[in-house]
Write a protein that holds these residues in place. Structure first.
Motif, PDB file in Angstrom:
ATOM      1  N   ALA A 120       1.499  -1.721   0.063  1.00  0.00           N
ATOM      2  CA  ALA A 120      -0.126  -0.399   0.036  1.00  0.00           C
ATOM      3  C   ALA A 120       0.790   0.790  -0.287  1.00  0.00           C
ATOM      4  O   ALA A 120       0.487   2.424  -0.719  1.00  0.00           O
ATOM      5  N   ASP A 121       2.085   1.228   0.576  1.00  0.00           N
ATOM      6  CA  ASP A 121       2.739   2.511   1.069  1.00  0.00           C
ATOM      7  C   ASP A 121       3.418   2.717   0.009  1.00  0.00           C
ATOM      8  O   ASP A 121       3.155   3.813  -0.854  1.00  0.00           O
ATOM      9  N   GLN A 122       3.903   1.431  -1.010  1.00  0.00           N
ATOM     10  CA  GLN A 122       4.596   1.677  -2.324  1.00  0.00           C
ATOM     11  C   GLN A 122       3.480   1.953  -3.300  1.00  0.00           C
ATOM     12  O   GLN A 122       4.077   2.832  -4.492  1.00  0.00           O
ATOM     13  N   THR A 123       2.650   1.747  -3.584  1.00  0.00           N
ATOM     14  CA  THR A 123       1.129   2.644  -4.601  1.00  0.00           C
ATOM     15  C   THR A 123       1.149   3.853  -4.183  1.00  0.00           C
ATOM     16  O   THR A 123       1.415   4.647  -4.959  1.00  0.00           O
ATOM     17  N   ARG A 124       1.334   3.993  -2.675  1.00  0.00           N
ATOM     18  CA  ARG A 124       0.745   5.390  -2.654  1.00  0.00           C
ATOM     19  C   ARG A 124       2.109   6.690  -3.634  1.00  0.00           C
ATOM     20  O   ARG A 124       1.937   7.292  -3.556  1.00  0.00           O
ATOM     21  N   ARG A 125       3.378   6.159  -3.118  1.00  0.00           N
ATOM     22  CA  ARG A 125       4.071   6.723  -3.719  1.00  0.00           C
ATOM     23  C   ARG A 125       4.595   6.715  -5.224  1.00  0.00           C
ATOM     24  O   ARG A 125       4.771   7.696  -5.386  1.00  0.00           O
ATOM     25  N   LEU A 126       4.132   5.341  -5.564  1.00  0.00           N
ATOM     26  CA  LEU A 126       4.396   5.084  -6.807  1.00  0.00           C
ATOM     27  C   LEU A 126       2.824   6.311  -8.013  1.00  0.00           C
ATOM     28  O   LEU A 126       2.817   6.953  -8.420  1.00  0.00           O
ATOM     29  N   VAL A 127       1.897   6.697  -6.898  1.00  0.00           N
ATOM     30  CA  VAL A 127       0.767   7.580  -7.737  1.00  0.00           C
ATOM     31  C   VAL A 127       1.230   8.708  -7.387  1.00  0.00           C
ATOM     32  O   VAL A 127       1.042   9.482  -8.456  1.00  0.00           O
ATOM     33  N   GLY A 128       2.197   8.743  -6.041  1.00  0.00           N
ATOM     34  CA  GLY A 128       2.981  10.408  -6.359  1.00  0.00           C
ATOM     35  C   GLY A 128       3.774  10.698  -7.190  1.00  0.00           C
ATOM     36  O   GLY A 128       3.290  11.876  -7.689  1.00  0.00           O
ATOM     37  N   MET A 129       4.287   9.748  -7.955  1.00  0.00           N
ATOM     38  CA  MET A 129       5.571  10.019  -8.958  1.00  0.00           C
ATOM     39  C   MET A 129       4.847  10.148 -10.734  1.00  0.00           C
ATOM     40  O   MET A 129       5.184  11.128 -10.990  1.00  0.00           O
ATOM     41  N   CYS A 130       3.308   9.206 -10.381  1.00  0.00           N
ATOM     42  CA  CYS A 130       3.117   9.739 -11.859  1.00  0.00           C
ATOM     43  C   CYS A 130       2.089  10.731 -12.010  1.00  0.00           C
ATOM     44  O   CYS A 130       2.002  11.542 -13.114  1.00  0.00           O
TER      45      CYS A 130
END
Length: 208
Positions: free
Chosen positions: A137-147
């Motif tokens: 979940a943390d990884q997805t959150r950070r990747l969404v922020g990068m996108c």
């Protein structure tokens, strides 16, 4: 701990808790968490079961701590690409993809520790499974922020597509179904970024 060369000398210098974790990591990666008993870990760590239980209340707690260490390695990869490419989220995403691509040779032999471990833990209340789910979940959150920072049309959709590619590449490498997975992974991620940026620019509210 990718190599076991010189392991006896190296491990002998570790404090007891780290020596136990080192042994557990090697055994869990090669044999799975269900197939490894506490006695086997004790023998590998050159200690006793009693000593293991002094540091870890249960075997489940030991598995969970191993997963925290693995998760921290992946989170550190996010930190590295953010530091290496400040203000350049597209390059950060490609840096993450490269991190996964470079690790695929090891995956071909041992598999992804998250995928392997969660497959063995159907109980979502298991502490190690909870560690994995929080990490993802943390990884997805950070990747969404990068996108979002990269100006993509739909950051959540783009992050989902990239996640599918990264995790799918690891599974395909492990089962040997696809060749040149590292090269293909990078090309697909680049394509996702380009397509979502093009869609944003083509939308009525997109950048000109």
């Amino acid at each position: 701990m990718a190599s076991t060369a010189g392991r006896p000398t190296r491990v002998a210098k570790l404090p007891p808790r780290e020596r136990i974790l080192d042994a557990a990591e090697e055994l869990f990666r090669s044999e799975g968490v269900r197939g490894v008993g506490v006695q086997a870990i004790a023998e590998k760590a050159e200690t006793t079961k009693m000593a293991i239980y002094r540091h870890f209340e249960t075997k489940d707690a030991l598995v969970a701590e191993w997963m925290r260490i693995v998760a921290a390695e992946y989170q550190a990869a996010f930190d590295r690409v953010e530091a290496e490419y400040p203000g350049r989220p597209r390059d950060q995403i490609l840096g993450l993809a490269s991190f996964i691509a470079e690790g695929l040779p090891a995956i071909s032999h041992r598999g992804c520790p998250f995928i392997n471990t969660i497959a063995e833990l159907p109980d979502r209340a298991h502490p190690a499974r909870q560690v994995i789910e929080k990490h993802k979940a943390d990884q997805t959150r950070r990747l969404v922020g990068m996108c979002a920072g990269a100006g993509l049309a739909d950051p959540e959709q783009a992050a989902a597509e990239i996640t599918f590619v990264l995790e799918g590449a690891q599974v395909s490498t492990q089962n040997g179904s696809i060749d040149r997975t590292a090269d293909r992974l990078m090309r697909i991620v680049e394509g996702i970024l380009d397509r979502h940026r093009t869609e944003r620019d083509a939308s009525p509210t997109g950048a000109g």
